[in-house]
Design an enzyme around this catalytic site. Structure first.
Site, short mmCIF file in Angstrom:
data_model
loop_
_atom_site.label_atom_id
_atom_site.label_comp_id
_atom_site.label_asym_id
_atom_site.label_seq_id
_atom_site.Cartn_x
_atom_site.Cartn_y
_atom_site.Cartn_z
N GLY A 48 -29.02 10.84 60.58
CA GLY A 48 -28.73 9.46 61.38
C GLY A 48 -29.55 9.23 62.60
O GLY A 48 -28.59 8.49 63.40
N ALA A 49 -30.66 9.38 62.44
CA ALA A 49 -31.54 9.08 63.65
C ALA A 49 -32.27 7.78 63.85
O ALA A 49 -32.90 7.62 65.00
CB ALA A 49 -32.66 10.17 63.33
N THR A 51 -30.81 4.42 64.34
CA THR A 51 -30.15 3.28 65.10
C THR A 51 -28.83 4.10 65.88
O THR A 51 -28.66 5.09 65.65
CB THR A 51 -29.49 2.37 64.26
OG1 THR A 51 -28.37 2.91 63.31
CG2 THR A 51 -30.56 1.57 63.42
N GLY A 52 -28.22 3.25 66.81
CA GLY A 52 -26.96 3.58 67.58
C GLY A 52 -27.36 5.07 68.10
O GLY A 52 -28.08 5.42 68.94
N GLU A 75 -33.03 3.74 55.49
CA GLU A 75 -33.57 2.51 55.94
C GLU A 75 -34.39 1.92 55.03
O GLU A 75 -35.11 2.59 54.16
CB GLU A 75 -34.24 2.73 57.25
CG GLU A 75 -33.23 3.32 58.34
CD GLU A 75 -32.40 2.32 58.88
OE1 GLU A 75 -32.31 0.97 58.51
OE2 GLU A 75 -31.36 2.73 59.60
N ALA A 140 -23.31 6.90 59.84
CA ALA A 140 -22.25 6.10 59.68
C ALA A 140 -22.50 5.24 58.41
O ALA A 140 -23.57 4.58 58.09
CB ALA A 140 -21.92 4.93 60.92
N TYR A 226 -14.68 8.75 67.80
CA TYR A 226 -14.05 7.80 68.69
C TYR A 226 -12.45 7.88 68.70
O TYR A 226 -11.87 7.98 67.63
CB TYR A 226 -14.27 6.36 68.41
CG TYR A 226 -14.10 5.32 69.07
CD1 TYR A 226 -14.52 5.16 70.39
CD2 TYR A 226 -13.05 4.30 68.62
CE1 TYR A 226 -14.02 4.30 71.31
CE2 TYR A 226 -12.76 3.40 69.59
CZ TYR A 226 -13.25 3.25 70.95
OH TYR A 226 -12.67 2.43 71.75
N TYR A 236 -8.04 1.64 64.15
CA TYR A 236 -8.96 2.89 64.29
C TYR A 236 -8.27 4.30 64.42
O TYR A 236 -8.40 4.98 63.32
CB TYR A 236 -9.91 2.46 65.62
CG TYR A 236 -11.10 3.52 65.42
CD1 TYR A 236 -12.41 2.85 65.13
CD2 TYR A 236 -11.06 4.94 65.68
CE1 TYR A 236 -13.32 3.58 64.77
CE2 TYR A 236 -12.14 5.85 65.52
CZ TYR A 236 -13.54 4.98 65.08
OH TYR A 236 -14.72 5.66 64.69
N LEU A 274 -19.04 1.09 71.49
CA LEU A 274 -20.41 0.24 71.90
C LEU A 274 -20.66 -0.58 70.72
O LEU A 274 -20.12 -0.49 69.70
CB LEU A 274 -21.25 1.46 71.89
CG LEU A 274 -21.50 2.21 73.37
CD1 LEU A 274 -22.43 3.27 73.03
CD2 LEU A 274 -22.18 1.40 74.39
P1 NAD Z 1 -25.44 3.27 63.22
O1 NAD Z 1 -25.17 2.32 62.03
O2 NAD Z 1 -26.02 2.78 64.56
O3 NAD Z 1 -26.23 4.43 62.61
C1 NAD Z 1 -26.05 5.22 61.39
C2 NAD Z 1 -27.07 6.05 61.08
O4 NAD Z 1 -26.70 6.60 59.77
C3 NAD Z 1 -28.34 5.36 60.78
O5 NAD Z 1 -29.47 6.22 61.28
C4 NAD Z 1 -28.45 4.94 59.36
O6 NAD Z 1 -29.80 5.01 58.92
C5 NAD Z 1 -27.81 6.41 58.96
N1 NAD Z 1 -27.47 6.50 57.51
C6 NAD Z 1 -26.31 5.81 57.01
N2 NAD Z 1 -25.98 6.01 55.77
C7 NAD Z 1 -27.00 6.92 55.37
C8 NAD Z 1 -27.35 7.73 54.34
N3 NAD Z 1 -26.40 7.65 53.18
N4 NAD Z 1 -28.31 8.72 54.12
C9 NAD Z 1 -29.13 8.93 55.43
N5 NAD Z 1 -28.74 8.11 56.64
C10 NAD Z 1 -27.69 7.38 56.53
O7 NAD Z 1 -23.85 4.16 63.72
P2 NAD Z 1 -23.31 4.62 65.12
O8 NAD Z 1 -22.38 3.49 65.79
O9 NAD Z 1 -24.61 5.04 65.78
O10 NAD Z 1 -22.52 5.83 64.79
C11 NAD Z 1 -22.84 7.22 64.31
C12 NAD Z 1 -21.56 7.99 64.66
O11 NAD Z 1 -20.99 7.74 65.94
C13 NAD Z 1 -20.60 7.60 63.70
O12 NAD Z 1 -19.86 8.88 63.35
C14 NAD Z 1 -19.65 6.76 64.74
O13 NAD Z 1 -18.19 7.00 64.03
C15 NAD Z 1 -19.45 7.60 65.79
N6 NAD Z 1 -18.98 6.47 66.83
C16 NAD Z 1 -19.32 5.32 67.23
C17 NAD Z 1 -19.15 4.63 68.24
C18 NAD Z 1 -19.29 3.01 68.42
O14 NAD Z 1 -18.98 2.66 69.03
N7 NAD Z 1 -20.45 2.44 67.79
C19 NAD Z 1 -18.35 5.07 68.96
C20 NAD Z 1 -17.89 6.53 68.94
C21 NAD Z 1 -18.36 7.17 68.10
NA NA Z 2 -26.91 6.78 64.72
#
Ligand code: NAD
Ligand code: NA
Length: 399
Positions: A48-49, A51-52, A75, A140, A226, A236, A274
């Site tokens: 999951g490298a 974004t985010g 992606e 995610a 979260y 949530y 975030l």
């Molecule tokens: P994001 O959508 O920015 O990133 C998700 C990543 O997963 C991307 O790299 C995407 O390409 C990858 N992905 C999705 N489906 C895929 C698949 N089938 N195969 C391969 N890659 C796949 O999400 P984020 O907000 O950075 O969330 C990441 C984690 O952090 C999650 O567990 C989320 O619950 C947690 N989190 C998020 C927040 C927030 O506020 N955004 C807060 C706390 C925790």
């Molecule tokens: Na991510």
């Protein structure tokens, strides 16, 4: 082509390659400016490298610790006259800067839930790195095809029990309304959400990596969760997604046992709310985040994903004395500033009075919107969005 933001619903369907590169570059500069001096990871797999939090984890490992990184994500590549997804361009920009800095960085684009992508990742680790000493699990996704049964599970974002009514905002229009979200229809909604966002796939990854002998002695693995304040609990923490996060937490002792003979250890890190592509899809949450941003910025304690990941690595996972601060449930907490009593008290007070009329003054809805569009490479003053840009950007390691 000329690329400008186009939205469908709350989502942005275009992406600007130079803008996303700017976003990545700013994060790299931030990490370099921190001059991290502690011993850290050397060879890192990030699932999951693109974004985010996952992208920021990768940037922190690479530019904070000179680590070699392999990134896995799902992606869409750029095509003629059709921009790629943000994560595609982010990775292209990341690899380019990493390679220029002499850092190993390769990426795999495909379904991380599948056995095939796991095998492809193992093969790449074997070929290039031998072993990895940190595995970041940051997926995610709205759905998962189960690799053993072939069943496609779709996650839902619903409360459990009574319908849930609260305020929400359309962050594009700044219109504040009440929303009622109907609860789950059956246990199946919970089970499906757990299947997608729970811990099973994290466990499958670690089992496969271990069986292949590609985990180093003392390996660490971390997945993100979260919790958030009372006012979002029904949607949530106590909702379907919260049940999946509970399942993720229950995976920690299972992985600790799996990794015991390697002296390996696993953690769930509770992160801050975030603006990411995933969180903007959750009702109520964007309004909470807009108020939270306002309060935290006023107090000078605002953090984005990169600030969060820098603290996670330097002040939690890789401290000078080797001690990892944990809460009473064994979790890493980097939501500490968000959950501070004074912060939550002020957000709560604002929550009670926020309306469409006062939202621009009492919240940081503008900051939310700006950051949302920046995820797609827009809203950067330095970039002229009226001129042609080359949409055909390739990720160096992916042909
Ligand atoms: P994001 O959508 O920015 O990133 C998700 C990543 O997963 C991307 O790299 C995407 O390409 C990858 N992905 C999705 N489906 C895929 C698949 N089938 N195969 C391969 N890659 C796949 O999400 P984020 O907000 O950075 O969330 C990441 C984690 O952090 C999650 O567990 C989320 O619950 C947690 N989190 C998020 C927040 C927030 O506020 N955004 C807060 C706390 C925790
Ligand atoms: Na991510």
């Amino acid at each position: 082509m000329i690329i400008q933001p186009r939205t469908r619903g709350f989502i942005c369907i275009t992406t600007h390659p130079e803008g996303t590169a700017k976003n990545v570059h700013n994060q790299i500069e931030y990490i370099k400016s921190k001059n991290i001096s502690t011993e850290g990871p050397k060879k890192v797999l990030i699932i999951g490298a693109s974004t985010g939090f996952g992208l920021s984890s990768r940037i922190t490992a690479a530019f904070g610790y000179n680590a070699a990184t392999i990134g896995v994500f799902f992606e869409k590549p750029a095509a003629q006259k059709k921009p790629g997804t943000a994560g595609w361009y982010n990775t292209a920009a990341f690899e380019k800067e990493a390679h220029a800095a002499g850092l190993y960085a390769k990426s795999i684009n495909g379904d991380a839930f599948s056995d095939e992508i796991k095998q492809q990742t193992i093969d790449l680790i074997k070929k290039d790195l031998g072993q990895v000493d940190l595995v970041v699990y940051s997926l995610a996704s709205p759905r998962r095809t189960h690799p053993k049964t072939g069943v496609v599970h779709s996650s839902v974002l619903k409360p459990i029990g009574e319908p849930f009514t609260n305020k929400t905002v359309d962050f594009h229009t700044a219109n504040v309304t009440d929303i009622t979200i109907n609860p789950i229809d059956s246990q199946e909604d919970i089970d499906n959400t757990i299947a997608v966002m729970g811990g099973e796939d994290w466990k499958f990854w670690m089992e496969d990596l271990k069986a292949a002998g590609v985990l180093a002695e003392g390996v660490k693995t971390v997945a993100y969760s979260y919790i958030g304040p009372e006012l979002t609990h029904r949607i949530y923490k106590d909702g379907t997604i919260g049940m999946a996060k509970n399942d993720l937490e229950k995976t920690v002792p299972v992985l600790n046992e799996l990794l015991a003979d390697l002296n390996g250890v696993s953690y769930v890190s509770v992160n801050k709310a975030l603006v990411t592509q995933s969180s903007s899809a959750i009702p109520v949450v964007p309004l909470y985040v807009s108020l939270l941003y306002k309060v935290m910025k006023d107090k000078g304690i605002h953090e984005g994903t990169i600030e969060q990941m820098q603290r996670l690595f330097e002040e939690r996972l890789y401290t000078t004395n080797g001690q990892i601060p944990l809460d009473e449930n064994g979790r890493i907490r980097i939501d500490d500033l968000e959950m501070r009593e004074d912060v939550q008290k002020e957000v709560d007070d604002l929550w009670k009075i926020v309306t469409s009329e006062n939202i621009n003054e009492i919240s940081d809805i503008k900051g939310y919107r700006d950051e949302f569009f920046q995820l797609f490479g827009f809203n950067y003053d330095e970039i002229d969005y009226d001129v042609e840009t080359d949409e055909l950007v390739t990720v160096p390691s992916i042909s």
